[in-house]
Design an enzyme around this catalytic site. Structure first.
Site, mmCIF file in Angstrom:
data_model
loop_
_atom_site.group_PDB
_atom_site.id
_atom_site.type_symbol
_atom_site.label_atom_id
_atom_site.label_comp_id
_atom_site.label_asym_id
_atom_site.label_seq_id
_atom_site.Cartn_x
_atom_site.Cartn_y
_atom_site.Cartn_z
ATOM 1 N N ALA B 56 -13.382 -3.593 8.246
ATOM 2 C CA ALA B 56 -13.227 -4.868 7.532
ATOM 3 C C ALA B 56 -11.981 -4.767 6.671
ATOM 4 O O ALA B 56 -11.766 -3.753 5.997
ATOM 5 C CB ALA B 56 -14.451 -5.157 6.659
ATOM 6 N N GLU B 57 -11.164 -5.797 6.692
ATOM 7 C CA GLU B 57 -9.838 -5.693 6.102
ATOM 8 C C GLU B 57 -9.857 -5.555 4.579
ATOM 9 O O GLU B 57 -8.828 -5.231 3.986
ATOM 10 C CB GLU B 57 -8.937 -6.846 6.557
ATOM 11 C CG GLU B 57 -9.450 -8.239 6.312
ATOM 12 C CD GLU B 57 -10.195 -8.790 7.510
ATOM 13 O OE1 GLU B 57 -10.957 -8.029 8.153
ATOM 14 O OE2 GLU B 57 -10.042 -9.992 7.801
ATOM 15 N N ASN B 58 -11.008 -5.796 3.936
ATOM 16 C CA ASN B 58 -11.061 -5.551 2.498
ATOM 17 C C ASN B 58 -11.229 -4.072 2.159
ATOM 18 O O ASN B 58 -11.465 -3.729 0.998
ATOM 19 C CB ASN B 58 -12.168 -6.392 1.836
ATOM 20 C CG ASN B 58 -13.537 -6.154 2.445
ATOM 21 O OD1 ASN B 58 -13.658 -5.955 3.665
ATOM 22 N ND2 ASN B 58 -14.563 -6.178 1.640
#
Lengths: 249, 221, 249, 221
Positions: B56-58
């Site tokens: 997940a890009e976070n």
């Protein structure tokens, strides 16, 4: 299931071809992946381009590669080793000398999909203006210069454009690693290791301790396993010791 | 855009079915980023003997299933939903997360699309006149070697979404490598579309009627 | 002796002037420095330029700043909040929309002395070609576009030049912090926080737990104190609880 | 370079004395990077009530004194010497270490010099014909707000090292902010040199005889 641990160093490093470029972690001998570097010698690899901060102060690590005539080019900030300079001035090895912070940032950039960035470091100096000798000719003359780098004024200050480094291979050493390739370094042995790992298209990590997959807390991992392809032991475990351990820091 | 609706009715895969079909193509060891919508069904269909690492890009590498109960407010995915972590998960800051993405260290990104062009251009972030928001989509399609689109084959008005050229603002050029729709699977090969599979009960003619972009056929029975 | 801990939030945030630019950590409400953002409202600061990934989904955090009309410009990847778009289309707030990875890298670059870098993200799209509306006029027309960005082909691929962000202030939230400013984050609440801290010329960190200076091992610090100027408590400690604690992760 | 040696003999500060003089100007809370040579004497002279955080470019923030005994091979400074850590120390990788340096997050860098020019240009990394090595010097002088040079006022042949222009390859342009030598202290103000202090027992005339660059005098008694 993902298991990146390999017992046999030579069969892993055998993937490195003559002429390969390799980003190598370590600062001096601190955090230097000697098992991997020694494997290159045992496999008789030659014509290598190494990105590393120091060649070293003796004939271990990258110094051994130099001593055995395996290096085509060194990209470094502080080569140090006198025999390296002897070979350099004799035209037997190329030197791309760059500022230390530029080396660190170029490795990170290459591994991060950033092809180039501007930095103030070295702007207007002979490391950027095309006058530094990349390669001497055997007669002592200059065979080739490091090309001049693009300069640009930004907000009234001069910067130089530096390129990201994507190396064929990354060679790194860590204190602890798991079978997914997650790594944790110890104290100042971290230095260039995470960056060399990022820069490599294919990265080998030698670890002092192989730990179980849940032994490293997700917040405590210095380099996620996605940057590591093969995990090896920095020191082959003695026969009477278990391969797997859960060590304290 | 001015094509009339196709005459024939057709029923292909459901949204879950699209995700299920795509999941068959994920290989053991892949690192995959999943967008919102259809891609979020993909984990339901990954075989038990295939380890796919979800990103997940976070800053989460190694997402597990949704938690039972409330979840931890300090542990969310890129859609701000509560998640769990798999063994071997790692947390990073956002710059490192996108270093992974941009540097090509993920294997596949799966995302929805408004339109895909014949050359693999993708439009998925902005319907002009609506509220613009891009998130990590442009980084994901620029950096990930394989960009797999999941979408309905036509829009709600029945208009093709696979077009000679995208008419909506692009997310990236020549980035899509596969398209999974309710009706078919396309691969992008050497910059052109290739129909490699029709969904069960769907004919190549029905796909052709609903696809505005030119493409070649290389159907495997 | 260095002691960056401050008990009174308002007197610290009082240094932020009207018109300031602020890099704000957090992803949605996860890791968002609400105590610092609320202090801007209590101090009635206006005309702010905020660098943040999301405006939020309600009128808390940056959403509150928006709701109270304190924002001049937002640089973000995913604003979300409908009232934000209403204000944007009405010409009351500017939107510089950039890819999320570009926001992260621009904050890191600015804090790292890198004035600009090339990235593939957004190249050839309306977020780079000068056609995206920065500001609408009150009549609904376009008052100003985001300027076109320099494009360059490097090794056969198109890239766009993006600038580092140096914000007047950094606002971040951490799980644990010490009086030297060393920070440690928890799980995915880390996100943009280290980067916002690096970007700020002057950075405030609100911490859930103030810990003793030797409580964080040097290898466990996610952000060194050199990037942090003032440390505050995210939640003022109740009177019956000790201010200082040594908490487990 | 063709100046003849000054006629008068002069004895100013020792190498330790130069470091001691410089240490008086370090303020509580400063973050400081120390180069090799004279700068390494500086920590000996920092007053007990002044907290100066020492940074080493190999990723150490908060260096303590040398260890008693062997030391830890995983804990060295940028000169590869064994060190200890102060409470509150932090370790980073080299990219983060130079992010601190280049981003201006250190206060002072102290380093040796071969030559300094009238405009504050610095040459300290390379004597042509010798072995080139640069390390972090170019990053340090480019990024740190205050660049303080420590050196002997003249070279071993008695030739001035403070020159109208550097003749050796530059480390950085217009970067030096102060010069501490055995004979004097100069500040660089608005791009020009200013003599602010002579060492005890040294006269302004003796400094002038040994300084090739033009400068102004603003001596505080």
């Amino acid at each position: 299931m993902i298991d990146k641990f390999r017992e046999d160093v030579l069969s892993v490093v055998d993937h490195v071809h003559d002429g390969a470029s390799i980003a190598v972690g370590g600062f001096g001998s601190s955090g230097r992946p000697d098992v991997l570097l020694d494997a290159l010698c045992e496999l008789d690899r030659r014509d290598l381009h190494v990105y590393v901060n120091n060649v070293g102060h003796d004939f271990t690590g990258v110094g051994r590669l130099l001593h055995e005539g395996r290096l085509r080019r060194v990209t470094a900030s502080f080569p140090i080793l006198q025999e390296f300079y002897d070979e350099y001035f004799a035209g037997k090895v190329e030197l791309e000398l760059i500022p230390q912070g530029t080396l660190a940032e170029r490795l990170r950039a290459g591994g991060s999909g950033i092809p180039a960035f501007f930095t103030p470091s070295g702007a207007g100096t002979m490391l950027a203006d095309g006058s530094f000798t990349l390669r001497y000719s055997p007669d002592g003359g200059v065979a080739e210069h490091v090309p001049a780098k693009e300069h640009r004024m930004i907000n009234g200050r001069q910067y130089v454009l530096e390129e990201g480094i994507v190396a064929d291979f990354g060679f790194v050493k860590a204190h602890r690693g798991d079978r997914k390739g997650n790594l944790r370094f110890r104290l100042s042995a971290r230095n260039f290791n995470p960056l060399a790992a990022m820069s490599g298209r294919h990265t080998f990590a030698e670890v002092e301790h192989l730990v179980e997959v849940d032994a490293l807390h997700p917040d405590d991992i210095h380099l996620p396993g996605v940057f590591v392809d093969d995990v090896l032991l920095a020191t082959p475990a003695p026969a009477d010791q278990p391969l797997m351990e859960r060590s304290a820091s | 855009m001015t094509r009339t609706l196709p005459a024939t009715e057709v029923t292909g895969r459901t949204r879950e079915g699209i995700a299920q079909r795509l999941a068959q193509d994920l290989k053991d060891g892949y690192v995959v980023n999943l967008g919102v919508g259809i891609p979020l069904f993909v984990p339901l269909f990954i075989p038990a003997d295939t380890e796919v690492v979800l990103h997940a890009e976070n800053g989460v590498l190694g997402l597990g299933p949704a938690p039972e109960g409330e979840g931890d407010p300090d542990l969310t995915d890129a859609g701000k939903q509560a998640i769990t972590l798999m063994p071997g998960a790692a947390i990073t800051d956002s710059a490192m997360s996108f270093a992974m993405i941009r540097g090509g260290h993920l294997d596949v990104t799966v995302l929805g699309a408004l339109q895909v062009s014949a050359a693999g251009d993708l439009a998925n972030w902005y319907v002009p006149g609506k509220s613009p928001a891009v998130g990590g989509a442009m980084d994901l399609v620029a950096g990930t070697p394989q960009v797999w689109v999941t979408m309905e084959h036509v829009d709600r008005q029945g208009r093709p979404k696979i077009l000679p050229e995208c008419t909506m603002p692009l997310t990236g050029r020549a980035c899509v490598t596969r398209i999974y729709t309710d009706l078919a699977v396309f691969h992008v090969v050497d910059g052109t579309l290739r129909l490699v599979e029709c969904a069960p009960g769907v004919t190549p003619e029905q796909v052709r009627e609903r696809t505005a972009a030119p493409y070649t056929e290389d159907l495997h029975p």
